[in-house]
Scaffold this motif. Structure first.
Motif: not given
Length: 240
Positions: A122-134
């Motif tokens: 979906v075109g997002l960086e994988t470093k976002l995986l552990d970020r809180n979605a909010s």
């Protein structure tokens, strides 16, 4: 053919919301439902995975009545994506894998790999995986919602005004993503939208709803260049 909608109607509290709707969708096409506000577009979309009961008619998915499928099986095949991203408190990975965990359809040992692959798709960086979605932007959250949907390996995506809350750049990202999913995953996508520029960019066919009636179904170029009904011509004249 993926979905076949045969003569369905929806009555709510004595009011006729949808009236004798008939159309079919093809595998790997984007079908846009357009029309005036209150025409019944979202009601029709919700009826396609039994979030809204119908009063009469038949709906078949891949030749099987959706009313002979369990709700869980149906909603795994026909996944709804809403106007406002429906994420919960937790990491991006938690959100992406929520549905497949409920269905028991993933190997816990490779969950991170699965989530990473979906996030890249979906075109997002994988470093976002552990970020809180909010903590993500609304546009990023919407792409996470789409990643969660395609994790279920659906037949159809049911998209209800999924770009209406987004800025132009985020809308472009979603537009490109839907076209990619159609092409690479052979997904059927039914999109309710008021964004006629988006429709002209990505739709294969359009269905025009006016006052609960599906008054015209046409290839997108034919509709915008030469609508076959007076209602279609009138609708286009209001958005010109």
């Amino acid at each position: 053919m993926t979905l076949s909608i045969n003569n369905i109607s929806v009555d709510i509290l004595g009011s006729s919301i949808l009236k004798n709707i008939n159309f079919q969708t093809n595998k790997g096409e984007i079908f846009c439902l357009i029309g005036t506000s209150g025409a019944g577009k979202s009601t029709l979309l919700r009826a396609l995975n039994r979030l809204q009961s119908i009063s009469k008619g038949e709906i078949h998915l891949n030749g099987q009545s959706i009313y002979k499928m369990t709700p869980q099986s149906l909603r795994k095949s026909a996944v709804m994506i809403l106007q406002t991203p429906s994420l919960f408190e937790g990491t991006v990975e938690d959100n992406i894998l929520f549905g497949v965990k409920l269905n028991g359809s993933y190997d816990k040992t490779d969950s991170k790999t699965v989530a990473r692959s979906l996030l890249e798709k979906v075109g997002l960086e994988t470093k976002l995986l552990d970020r809180n979605a909010s903590t993500l932007s609304v546009g990023q959250q919407q792409r996470v919602s789409i990643a969660r949907a395609i994790a279920m390996k659906p037949t159809i995506l049911l998209c209800d005004e999924i770009t209406s809350a987004l800025d132009p750049q985020s809308t472009l990202h979603i537009q490109e993503l839907l076209v990619t999913l159609k092409r690479e995953e052979k997904l059927t996508i039914i999109l309710v939208t008021h964004n006629m520029d988006l429709v002209q960019q990505i739709a294969d066919r359009v269905g025009l709803l006016i006052d609960g009636k599906l008054v015209e179904v046409s290839p997108v170029n034919e509709f915008f260049n030469n609508p076959t009904t007076e209602l279609g011509k009138n609708f286009l004249s209001t958005i010109a």
